[in-house]
Scaffold this active site. Sequence first.
Site, PDB file in Angstrom:
ATOM      1  N   HIS A 156       6.590  15.165   2.180  1.00 45.28           N
ATOM      2  CA  HIS A 156       5.448  14.774   2.473  1.00 45.28           C
ATOM      3  C   HIS A 156       5.244  13.897   2.525  1.00 45.28           C
ATOM      4  O   HIS A 156       3.782  13.194   3.385  1.00 45.28           O
ATOM      5  CB  HIS A 156       4.237  16.709   2.452  1.00 45.28           C
ATOM      6  N   ASP A 187      10.725  19.686  -0.226  1.00 37.27           N
ATOM      7  CA  ASP A 187       9.904  18.663  -0.435  1.00 37.27           C
ATOM      8  C   ASP A 187      10.241  17.056  -1.236  1.00 37.27           C
ATOM      9  O   ASP A 187       9.318  16.604  -2.214  1.00 37.27           O
ATOM     10  CB  ASP A 187       8.564  19.438  -1.089  1.00 37.27           C
ATOM     11  N   SER A 266       1.045  12.767  -5.564  1.00 32.96           N
ATOM     12  CA  SER A 266       2.159  13.641  -4.709  1.00 32.96           C
ATOM     13  C   SER A 266       2.973  12.961  -5.130  1.00 32.96           C
ATOM     14  O   SER A 266       3.390  10.988  -4.736  1.00 32.96           O
ATOM     15  CB  SER A 266       1.936  13.660  -3.696  1.00 32.96           C
TER      16      SER A 266
END
Lengths: 572, 434
Positions: A156, A187, A266
């Site tokens: 992402h 992901d 992230s």
Amino acid sequence: MLRLRPFAALFLLPAILILPLSAAQTGPATAPAEGVTTLPPAAITPTPTSAVTPAAPGVAPTPALPSSTSAPAPVVPGNPVVPVPPPASSGSASETRATPQGTPLPEGSEPEKSVVQIITAYQEPNWAAPWIFDSPHFASGTGFLIDGNRIMTNAHVVAWTKQLLVRKYHDPQRYFATVEFVAHDVDLAILKVDDPKFYEGMKPLQFGELPQVRSQVVTYGFPAGGQQISYTRGVVSRIEVESYAHPGNRAFLAVQTDAAINPGNSGGPVIQDDKVVGVAFEGLVGLQNTGFFIPTTMVRHFLTDIADGTYDGVPDSGLQMVSLQNPAFRDMLKLPEDSKRGVRVDRVMDIPSTEKLIKVDDVLMKIGDYDVDDDSTITYHGNTVGASVAFDLAQNNSTIPLEVWRDGALTHVDLPVKVYHDDYAQGNQYDTLPPYYIYGGLVFTPLSLDYLKSVGSATTQSGGRELIYELVYRHLEDPGHWRPQPVVLSSILDNEVNANLTTRGQALVDKINGQRIDSLSDVPKAFASATGPFDVVEFMPDHHFEVLRHTDAQKATPDILSTYSVPAQSRL
Amino acid sequence: MVLPGHLIITTADGLNDQTLIRLQKQGGGLFSLGRLLWIDYQSNLAALTTDESDFWNGLTPAALADPVPVNGEVRIRRWNSDRLENRPGDIERMTVDNSALSFVSVPALKVDSTISGASSGEAVTQGNKLLGLASGQDSDVVTAVPSSFISFTVAARKKGTFHGLGYFDFTWEPVENPLALQYLGLPGPARGVIVKDTGLKPGVTSLIHSRDVILQIDGFDIDAEGDYADPQYGKMMLENLSSRQKWAGADCKIKVWRDGKEQTIDYQLPRADYSDELVPEQSFDHPPDYVLAGGLVFVKLSDAFLRSWGANWRQHAPFRLGYYEIDKVKPDRSEIVVLSGVMPARVNLGYEMLHDCVVQEVNGVKIGKLADLVAALKSPVNGFDVFKFAPGESMEMAVLDASKIDETNQEIMTKFHIPADHVLSGNAATASQP
């Protein structure tokens, strides 16, 4: 993998929301996947559509639900959705080098030298007007160097990217990077930097095993709240199968920690004993100290998958498994009275190879090397986790040995597993631009979750409910009327040839010129098949129809495309 | 409002599930015991009386305006404690609107007024005549059941010719695109409306077809917007012709354009019933139906059940349950049966978290209504009750030991203070096995 029904979650469960954690300024709208539990009516806390609120820099936006009428809003500094704590160290760059107090890092280790900030410029398509793109946005995430001069991060972080820059620890230079592999289902992504200077002074981080619950971990990353690297320390709170918000309709093993994992973290490494034990990827809105990282179980699966130069994905067993604890049910299936093992097959998906070998009411006693308990769990590295994990360890096109209790006896089945793509439209889609076809100003596009999010189709409107039902439930309840790729009249580009049409969009197409529309590719064929003076478009479910004069619509189409600056009549 | 014949006319809304009616006049004094003469939720009208003769002393029956004037000033009156609130208003128009408590369309008088919250039978008067009873208010516009409709209803009740409200069991759309009529081959200027969905009355084969063009009803031409010229009220929506001097079962002559020619259909108005809808929007005067089976609680899906998720239930209730509100009754599915939840007991171990699951089959019998489930439970399969839920539920099958259902029901009824193990169509039963 555990397959999720996204809409059930979208409208029933999101008392808590799962967010990807790139420090997106206006990031990808992501549907929360099915949550942990289904609450009784009184306890359900719905997600208000107003949850789509402006995000502060470094704060991922709340997912835009189909019921929302607003798109992710622009940045409003100082008005964060999620409070962003300051970095663990807010001092100078040299101060940030110091090993955070109390971490389990061995002396001399400097993992931060292998951690990079990733700055992405990304641009998403508009699924309701598929030839249009949103404004470019900027966001940042984290990555880290692994063997092979590769940078690992979250999918992402790099979704819809137009340009990637990476910034090393204590290095003002920014390096251009490209995506080498991306795995949207789990992901994860691998980046490459061409400039050899980038790798100077960096050592690839090594992967460890699944950490123990209650053991300490440290996250490294570039979360919101500052410019320099940040470290946060916490314990492993639990290890379970969790929904992965990025695909929206997948769930795999994930590790929960109370170490602060915030937007911008992230893709960053979670480290224990100088080794990477996970990749930070999402958090839960509404709960405190709840961050998640992708364990090395899934990371290794990804790395093994790409070893042949192609990413296939995590295969699907094609089975819905449920616990089997009711004594009467066990008795009916003739299971031994003293047995506490076995998970019941509740549903077999329409995967021919699976349908051939497994039946509803089969009881899986062992999946691969793992005994299955009657609460639908296995013991994996000392943790009680969902039985689906035993399937998720397999690679695409492999075979999983199963011990199956069937008709009162134990039998052995070798189940081939493959990646399942048929529910692609029910999850968040990436990389492939949305298809469309325009005729006489009528814009047709496939029905998908992304389309519903774009138009903000609400559950409170009957039209919106029809679209959602068609996407999610039709094939389950009414397979005889199921279409492989339902098509919607998305909108109408106004022109005198369509000025009198009463339908202006968000309508399910049934037939065109008498031909059933099963997918978008049927649309141009159906218009080309007109035999009379009219084109007739029929809609579901109420038999409404619209009429165009065929020659006028044909003739007007190029002008309409020109008027509305549409570069091409179709993207099929 | 008091009408001749010791009759008090009011709106049905608010009288549902009543256990005691008391009447008071002049905003004070002693109450008299009221008695319900009749009530019709579909049209939102009810008639009361009292057997206490003194009550009628000093009361003058109101005169009903028929026809209802379509303009002019009115007064809206109601008792507000002991004060007679008397607000001015202006007639906006006579129109056709959904009934306050039903899906059927009925005539409606619209009045602009500064009164607030008028929806409980407040009297709309002009001079000494009653023009209507308020049934709802949106901003400054009060909707009232018009006196012409009240008059027709009261007379029919008196004569015994009342058969309930009828309706057209099809949906239609106005003709905005002349090409649509050309495609259907209708010559001349745009007129009529195009039928979309038909067969809304379960169990009745609709004589009207999809893509019929409705040209005329009972001699009234239908224009392209779906209106006809009413001799008393001017342009009115065609739905008014289903209740204009007609009840359910009455005949209508409907002229349609079908297959390239005009045809006249002898159409009989079906009766409006809440059970015409897959998810009934109302259920009055009886307790909710349910069936308890070994702790599993089954209910009939209804708007009332969905409203347990609150006013915004369309956002909050499980999506699929909400979707059924816009789905239709099918020949083999007149109701949606839902496992609403599980009352914990030893026999239902493992099912505690099940709730709001749509039931498809029980013991191999397809479940099209709650009564089917009761019947199916009488025939266990090899000693087991087998419940199948709709695909996509968190669990698609549950099994109970049939021999323990009775005992468990009794145990649960005692533990959770439940008087009966099932209620069907308002009738509670204490039989241990439904």
